[in-house]
Design a protein around this motif. Structure first.
Motif, PDB file in Angstrom:
ATOM      1  N   ASP A 121       0.810  -1.220   0.000  1.00  0.00           N
ATOM      2  CA  ASP A 121       0.000   0.000   0.000  1.00  0.00           C
ATOM      3  C   ASP A 121       0.838   1.263   0.000  1.00  0.00           C
ATOM      4  O   ASP A 121       0.392   2.306   0.496  1.00  0.00           O
TER       5      ASP A 121
ATOM      6  N   ASP B 121      -2.357   8.527  -0.917  1.00  0.00           N
ATOM      7  CA  ASP B 121      -3.285   8.010  -1.934  1.00  0.00           C
ATOM      8  C   ASP B 121      -3.077   8.646  -3.304  1.00  0.00           C
ATOM      9  O   ASP B 121      -4.022   8.753  -4.086  1.00  0.00           O
TER      10      ASP B 121
ATOM     11  N   LYS C  88     -10.202   6.552  12.940  1.00  0.00           N
ATOM     12  CA  LYS C  88     -11.450   6.776  12.196  1.00  0.00           C
ATOM     13  C   LYS C  88     -12.533   7.361  13.102  1.00  0.00           C
ATOM     14  O   LYS C  88     -13.380   8.130  12.645  1.00  0.00           O
ATOM     15  N   ASN C 120     -16.449   8.088   2.792  1.00  0.00           N
ATOM     16  CA  ASN C 120     -15.224   8.609   3.415  1.00  0.00           C
ATOM     17  C   ASN C 120     -14.198   7.525   3.756  1.00  0.00           C
ATOM     18  O   ASN C 120     -13.518   7.603   4.776  1.00  0.00           O
ATOM     19  N   ASP C 121     -14.110   6.507   2.897  1.00  0.00           N
ATOM     20  CA  ASP C 121     -13.159   5.409   3.109  1.00  0.00           C
ATOM     21  C   ASP C 121     -13.375   4.696   4.426  1.00  0.00           C
ATOM     22  O   ASP C 121     -12.427   4.143   4.997  1.00  0.00           O
TER      23      ASP C 121
ATOM     24  N   ASP D  84     -17.705  13.793   0.395  1.00  0.00           N
ATOM     25  CA  ASP D  84     -17.751  12.474  -0.244  1.00  0.00           C
ATOM     26  C   ASP D  84     -19.191  11.984  -0.416  1.00  0.00           C
ATOM     27  O   ASP D  84     -19.544  11.415  -1.453  1.00  0.00           O
ATOM     28  N   ASP D 121     -17.113   1.233  -5.448  1.00  0.00           N
ATOM     29  CA  ASP D 121     -16.321   1.994  -4.470  1.00  0.00           C
ATOM     30  C   ASP D 121     -17.183   2.736  -3.472  1.00  0.00           C
ATOM     31  O   ASP D 121     -16.755   3.768  -2.941  1.00  0.00           O
TER      32      ASP D 121
END
Lengths: 165, 165, 165, 165
Positions: A121, B121, C88, C120-121, D84, D121
């Motif tokens: 990653d 990212d 998070k 938001n991942d 988002d 996604d």
């Protein structure tokens, strides 16, 4: 030799005795000798001191022997983009048990590990990630620093790593 | 020096006084001085004007001081693939408090920050991302432009950034 | 009202005066009032104290007003899987300006925001993420705690958040 | 019949003539009738007006017929986490040619599309994403709004979508 054996038996007995409360509470959760929060705080303090001395605001990340984040500081005005870089520097150093400077030198175009940064990653391949080796010569984690030039970053990482040697 | 401290105390007192209505409505949600939508719209309008003048359709993205998207326009015929690039250019500039042109120049093969684009990212390392600095000399965000040559992109970003100086 | 406007003009003038040295050193990089590392360390210390009092090892993360990581501690024996959760939680609280407990209550199956965690991942929707509101009633960031039950996590987050009120 | 053939020849000739400038500059890049930036700005203005009327700060995103971001505004104090979400709401609506409210109703636990949010996604399955249908009854994109309750979000999306009908 006999003395030594006796010592080992004694040490084992003591360890067992001291581990008894833990036995009562379930298995031991952390490998003996892994970096502690207290050590991480000491390393962070030394790194911050160096960053202040060279007047470059830094992101400073520490990972444990398992490569997992243990502690992190971002100083005022330090780059937002260096949060991720400092953490990745620390992880990269521990993932390959060498400084990010060394790994970077064999990952340039034409070099044996060219393109390695696409793994895990995302790795970071420039200086600022350094192993944390304790007084018993055991790798207990790594420190990653980002915010200035790579030489500045690495000097702050060395300052942090020095306190546990 | 003393004068300055007094000024700060006075400024804080005044700020408190003016913040009173806010107290009744819950905590203040945005740090004072961050880019406003009105500013972003003015910047976008100036950037669009420049893009029309050079006849290159553009994607134009604006992020705030925290690096979060504030506003975005895509002109007719502008590349779909440049949506992401324009946003990443704006973020990259704010993440490292420098233009993407400058960051790119130290991230080439053989340069100190080679491989940095693998962090956060994905960063963009060519021209077109520029800081937004207001009349008080505070970085309040960044603008990223993508759609033409990098020089064209950057000229549009500069046109946008100029209106809040 | 007029008095307030005058105050704002005065405050701006004073701010400009105090910002003069900064002008010589390039633009101001951080919005005034955002969380400092000193504040974050104080918050972490209070949270660690509470975690020790309830004897639950914790991961504790702090983000700034922009939602970006500012500081992080993992205590001995704290879950590795809670590194990501604590970070998070802090981000989720700041992203929506409410505690993760509150957000979670409206995101259950059948509730209005069901499925929001896919944005938001990845968000965290259970207790342990709490806003950091300073003495001026401004949101300057958020704290996220993970390692015990959600009530334990939140009690540690509250202990941390309390020191800057 | 002969008259008709003549007409076709004439039409083709005219088409060729009118297309000449385009031929000189390469192929046409955008489908005829897709949303324009001018339309998007008009939609954004109407949505902002509604958000101001109900006093809820919003993130407002517009995607084109291809589902790609066309324009975006974040108002002061609007949730960072809703950047988002608003974009994903607009995309979700266009991806399935229905409002996110409708898609959400068939994606609850026990419903036919349960779990669909894990695709693409990340989709958003609550109200606030609405199709943009023009005066010719063609879907030219979608609008996604996030910042308040889902009903507030959707009312702002409807206000935006109304201006191009």
């Amino acid at each position: 030799m006999r003395k030594c054996k006796l010592s080992i038996v004694l040490a084992l007995a003591l360890t067992l005795f001291c581990a008894l409360p833990a036995l009562a509470e379930g298995p031991v959760k952390t490998l003996s000798g892994d970096i502690t929060l207290a050590q991480a705080q000491k390393i962070l303090a030394a790194a911050v001191k160096k960053a202040e001395a060279i007047k470059v605001p830094m992101n400073i990340a520490i990972v444990d022997a398992g490569g997992n984040l243990k502690a992190f500081y971002r100083q005022e005005d330090a780059f937002i983009g260096s949060i991720d870089i400092s953490i990745k520097k620390a992880m990269t150093a521990r993932y390959f048990n060498m400084s990010t400077r060394t790994l970077g030198s064999v990952s340039q175009p034409g070099q044996p590990l060219y393109g390695i940064e696409a793994s895990n990653d995302g790795l970071i391949l420039f200086a600022g990630g350094v192993l944390l080796v304790d007084a018993n010569n055991v790798i207990i984690g790594a420190i990653g620093v980002s915010g200035g030039s790579v030489d500045e970053d690495e000097s702050v990482a060395f300052a942090g790593a020095a306190v546990i040697k």
